[in-house]
Write a protein that holds these residues in place. Structure first.
Motif, short mmCIF file in Angstrom:
data_model
loop_
_atom_site.label_atom_id
_atom_site.label_comp_id
_atom_site.label_asym_id
_atom_site.label_seq_id
_atom_site.Cartn_x
_atom_site.Cartn_y
_atom_site.Cartn_z
N THR A 1 0.78 -1.19 -0.03
CA THR A 1 -0.07 -0.09 0.17
C THR A 1 0.92 1.43 0.03
N LYS A 2 0.77 2.08 -1.19
CA LYS A 2 1.49 3.27 -1.25
C LYS A 2 0.95 4.55 -0.84
N ALA A 3 1.82 5.45 -0.27
CA ALA A 3 1.38 6.80 0.09
C ALA A 3 2.55 7.72 -0.59
N LEU B 1 -0.10 1.12 7.88
CA LEU B 1 1.37 1.22 7.73
C LEU B 1 1.20 1.34 6.13
N VAL B 2 2.00 2.16 5.51
CA VAL B 2 2.05 2.38 4.14
C VAL B 2 3.38 2.78 3.75
N ARG B 3 3.66 2.46 2.58
CA ARG B 3 4.89 2.74 1.78
C ARG B 3 5.21 3.95 1.32
N THR B 4 6.20 4.71 1.78
CA THR B 4 6.62 5.88 1.43
C THR B 4 7.88 5.86 0.57
N SER B 5 8.71 5.10 0.83
CA SER B 5 9.82 4.84 0.04
C SER B 5 9.90 3.46 -0.21
N SER B 6 10.84 3.27 -1.66
CA SER B 6 11.19 2.00 -1.90
C SER B 6 12.61 1.73 -1.93
N SER B 7 13.59 2.78 -1.43
CA SER B 7 14.95 2.35 -1.43
C SER B 7 15.25 1.72 -0.23
#
Length: 399
Positions: A142-144, A172-178
């Protein structure tokens, strides 16, 4: 290390018993003892009674409305509530989000949300698990995306307990993929009435509607709803789960379930003129689960004693979660077996608020099959038992 009750503890137990006898509504107690899930308004009624007394929440400091109970008083209170048939208050706002906000939230967030949680103005649910991201929670998708003063959220959450009642969801959300997967997660508060949020029911194996799936489609969330720092949500999630796992052990509920099991077994004919409790095979299983429960209770008291001395639960919370879930599943299985065909006509409608039908068989036996199937989840939610064993091996053995 103190593992016994003081006279002060015993006096407190009597105070709790008297309070429950005077203040717990009879219709709520009756529903709980019959194995029925109380209505939303019953939960709210009971929480407001506890708030007025100052006993609604034990994981908050007193200045925020916490009870101020010692760990032993909390244990006593929970035991007496189970015995009296008091409903366990939904933990999502009180025991999960509340401690996170107190530890990591801004002053504005604490001032706004904490009183509303206490007063039942907001009903919360938890947005952690996703399809494919349950025990491996760090793989969530889940992306923000930050756009000016808002986040745009897209994704899906699942197994959202009591989401059908909720006003808000903490996610809980994903705010970065690094970097590592854990390093790109944030903790976000989302109003369920926001356009783009859709709640769909999941009907569980026993026919109940307890869990849901939630879809987010371009949901616009104010940036002020971020708890703590962006990309630090994994730290807050672990803090929350430590509180959740100790509660999953359910020592008080297991003790009451065992008492009911022994009573039914002592009153049930085994088919040969003797009572079921005298059957060697069945009696052995009861004895084994009772010994396990006694050992778990001592472990729980040790954890309480450490907390009393200022310690924090570590691997012990995972131990209690594992053992507690296994014990409660075994008690559910034995109850189902003890009543035999009385467990067969399980009818979920008898547990629905407003039902005027009495459960069938001894002690509401018709609910035992449903409880047995529903409680298979105990070893999965809050972090599966397999994952808990990995945590224990890492924290204690360094593996």
């Amino acid at each position: 290390m103190r593992l016994e009750y003081t006279q002060e503890d015993l006096n407190f137990r009597e105070e709790v018993r008297q309070f429950l006898a005077e203040k717990l509504p009879a219709h709520i107690s009756k529903a709980v003892k019959a194995g029925r899930m109380p209505a939303r308004e019953d939960y709210i009624t009971w929480q407001k009674i506890l708030v007025e007394k100052g006993w609604a929440v034990h994981t908050w400091p007193k200045e925020y409305g916490g009870s101020g109970f010692t760990p032993f008083q909390k244990h006593i209170f929970e035991e007496e509530c189970v015995k009296a048939g008091a409903p366990e208050l939904p933990p999502f706002g009180l025991n999960m989000l509340g401690p996170v906000l107190i530890a990591f939230g801004s002053e504005e967030q604490k001032a706004h949300y904490l009183p509303r949680i206490l007063n039942c103005d907001d009903w919360w649910c938890q947005g952690y698990s996703e399809p494919g991201s349950g025990s491996d929670l760090a793989s969530l998708k889940t992306k923000a995306v930050r756009e000016g003063d808002h986040y745009i959220v897209n994704g899906q959450k699942t197994w959202t307990t009591m989401g059908q009642y909720a006003d808000w969801i903490f996610c809980l959300v994903r705010t970065s993929s690094s970097g590592k997967p854990q390093e790109g997660i944030s903790f976000l508060l989302i109003d369920i009435n926001t356009p783009g949020v859709e709640m769909r029911p999941i009907i569980t194996i026993e026919g109940g509607h307890e869990v849901n799936e939630v879809f987010f489609s371009d949901v616009k969330v104010p940036a002020g709803n971020l708890v703590g720092e962006e990309n630090k949500g994994w730290t807050y999630a672990k803090y929350l789960l430590q509180h959740e796992r100790v509660g999953i052990a359910g020592v008080a509920a297991a003790k009451e379930g065992l008492k009911k099991l022994k009573r039914i077994a002592a009153e049930t004919d085994a088919g040969d003129g003797t009572m079921l409790i005298d059957d060697p095979a069945f009696a052995t299983r009861i004895a084994n689960v009772e010994l396990d429960l006694m050992a778990m209770e001592l472990t729980n008291l040790r954890v309480l004693a450490q907390a009393q001395a200022g310690g924090a639960p570590g691997a012990e919370s995972s131990m209690l979660k594992i053992k507690g879930s296994v014990i409660r599943q075994e008690i559910s299985d034995l109850l189902r077996r003890a009543v035999g065909p009385y467990a067969l006509p399980f009818m979920p409608e008898l547990e629905l608020p407003g039902s005027n039908e009495e459960p069938i068989g001894p002690d509401g036996a018709n609910s035992f099959a449903g409880h047995y199937f529903n409680r298979r989840k105990y070893s999965i939610y809050g972090g599966s038992n397999e994952i808990q064993r990995n945590i224990i091996s890492k924290m204690i053995l360094g593996l």
